[in-house]
Design an enzyme around this catalytic site. Sequence first.
Site, short mmCIF file in Angstrom:
data_model
loop_
_atom_site.label_atom_id
_atom_site.label_comp_id
_atom_site.label_asym_id
_atom_site.label_seq_id
_atom_site.Cartn_x
_atom_site.Cartn_y
_atom_site.Cartn_z
N GLY A 273 -28.25 -13.77 31.98
CA GLY A 273 -27.41 -14.89 32.39
C GLY A 273 -25.92 -14.63 32.26
N PHE A 274 -25.55 -13.85 31.23
CA PHE A 274 -24.12 -13.65 31.00
C PHE A 274 -23.83 -12.25 30.48
CE2 PHE A 274 -25.14 -18.11 30.43
CZ PHE A 274 -24.23 -18.72 31.30
N GLY A 275 -22.65 -11.76 30.83
CA GLY A 275 -22.18 -10.52 30.24
C GLY A 275 -21.57 -10.80 28.87
N GLY A 276 -21.27 -9.75 28.14
CA GLY A 276 -20.55 -9.89 26.89
C GLY A 276 -21.33 -10.45 25.73
N MET B 139 -31.99 -12.09 39.21
CA MET B 139 -32.36 -13.12 38.23
C MET B 139 -32.44 -14.43 38.99
SD MET B 139 -29.93 -11.61 35.24
CE MET B 139 -29.03 -10.62 36.43
N HIS C 153 -30.16 -6.33 40.34
CA HIS C 153 -30.95 -7.04 39.32
C HIS C 153 -31.03 -8.50 39.72
CE1 HIS C 153 -31.16 -8.20 34.74
NE2 HIS C 153 -32.24 -8.53 35.40
N SER D 22 -22.23 -2.63 35.28
CA SER D 22 -22.52 -3.94 35.85
C SER D 22 -21.22 -4.55 36.37
CB SER D 22 -23.11 -4.87 34.78
OG SER D 22 -22.99 -6.21 35.23
N GLY E 288 -21.55 -3.65 31.27
CA GLY E 288 -20.49 -4.36 31.97
C GLY E 288 -19.20 -4.30 31.19
N SER E 289 -19.13 -5.10 30.11
CA SER E 289 -17.89 -5.21 29.32
C SER E 289 -17.40 -3.86 28.82
CB SER E 289 -18.10 -6.12 28.11
OG SER E 289 -19.10 -7.04 28.32
N HIS F 152 -24.66 -1.43 39.24
CA HIS F 152 -25.59 -2.49 38.85
C HIS F 152 -25.02 -3.84 39.30
CE1 HIS F 152 -28.84 -4.13 36.27
NE2 HIS F 152 -27.97 -5.10 35.97
N ASP G 99 -25.63 -7.87 39.38
CA ASP G 99 -26.37 -8.97 38.76
C ASP G 99 -26.34 -10.21 39.65
OD1 ASP G 99 -27.27 -7.95 36.18
OD2 ASP G 99 -25.13 -7.67 35.77
N MET H 216 -34.39 -5.99 28.83
CA MET H 216 -33.20 -6.81 28.62
C MET H 216 -32.93 -6.86 27.11
SD MET H 216 -32.04 -7.86 31.51
CE MET H 216 -30.73 -8.85 30.78
N ASP I 84 -30.44 -3.11 29.47
CA ASP I 84 -29.35 -3.95 30.01
C ASP I 84 -28.96 -5.02 29.01
OD1 ASP I 84 -27.64 -5.45 31.59
OD2 ASP I 84 -29.16 -6.00 33.08
N GLY I 85 -27.68 -4.99 28.58
CA GLY I 85 -27.15 -6.07 27.75
C GLY I 85 -26.63 -5.60 26.40
N MET J 124 -27.59 -13.97 40.16
CA MET J 124 -28.06 -15.12 39.37
C MET J 124 -28.00 -16.39 40.21
SD MET J 124 -26.18 -14.28 35.77
CE MET J 124 -26.06 -12.60 35.14
C1 DX5 Z 1 -27.00 -10.10 31.93
C2 DX5 Z 1 -26.84 -9.02 32.95
C3 DX5 Z 1 -26.18 -7.78 32.46
C4 DX5 Z 1 -24.77 -8.00 31.98
C5 DX5 Z 1 -24.41 -6.90 31.04
O1 DX5 Z 1 -27.82 -11.08 32.44
O2 DX5 Z 1 -28.12 -8.62 33.45
O3 DX5 Z 1 -26.24 -6.76 33.44
O4 DX5 Z 1 -23.84 -8.04 33.02
O5 DX5 Z 1 -23.17 -7.16 30.51
P1 DX5 Z 1 -22.67 -6.55 29.13
O6 DX5 Z 1 -22.74 -5.06 29.27
O7 DX5 Z 1 -21.30 -7.08 29.00
O8 DX5 Z 1 -23.62 -7.03 28.07
ZN ZN Z 2 -28.31 -6.84 34.81
#
Ligand code: DX5
Ligand code: ZN
Length: 220
Positions: free
Chosen positions: A143-146, A69, A67, A9, A198-199, A34, A36, A138, A176-177, A38
């Site tokens: 909404g957020f990574g990490g 959102m 993706h 991501s 992502g992270s 990927h 994201d 999900m 994802d997540g 938003m």
């Molecule tokens: C969250 C996103 C994810 C996110 C994953 O809404 O859809 O794709 O970036 O990030 P990590 O891998 O850091 O949880």
């Molecule tokens: Zn995603």
Amino acid sequence: MSSVKIAPSILAADFARLGEEVRAVADAGADYIHVDVMDGHFVPNLTIGPGVVKAIRSATDLPFDVHLMISPVDPYIDEFINAGANILTVHPEAGPHLHRTMQRIHAGGAKAGAALNPATPVSALAPIIDDLDLALVMSVNPGFGGQKFIDSQLRKIEELRRLIDQTGKDILLEVDGGIDPATAPKVISAGATVLVAGSAVFKGAAADYRANIDALRGGQ
Ligand code: DX5
Ligand code: ZN
């Protein structure tokens, strides 16, 4: 030989060097990119739009797994496909006509996916499962990574695996997540075929990305 696919991501990438970051994960063995998207309305964060997708399209030949959102979603489908999206995944809560949205994505020539929020049951997709190319679980709230992986989603992945197997079709089961080397083996054994991370991928420098990706494949 690994069969699970990895979709980094780019939300966790360095946005100031986005093209380079996409090339770096592609060189490091990623299977998809990927993206994201938003809107600050369907989810409480604002990220990127079709202009950025277009700008990074030339960085790799890997499929772009976009993706969405956002709500409404239908007015933006063609724009994302024209920008270079190969798979468009939407949330059932983002519009009243999920099946029509899948039809619109297919009509534009892209693959269609639907995403399940942590509280959305597998049954939300059951009636249209044959029309999906990808189903996404999900494992955090979008909404957020990490964020931290939500363990209760493992049962849902297993349930979705059974539903997909009943179709006999080659439908991707993406998760994802909160995917990292500790949670990846659990989602793989529950039946996931594509892991978004992502992270855990954009950790350290570009020279680390291959090891980061390999660590998610669970030693397969
Ligand atoms: C969250 C996103 C994810 C996110 C994953 O809404 O859809 O794709 O970036 O990030 P990590 O891998 O850091 O949880
Ligand atoms: Zn995603």
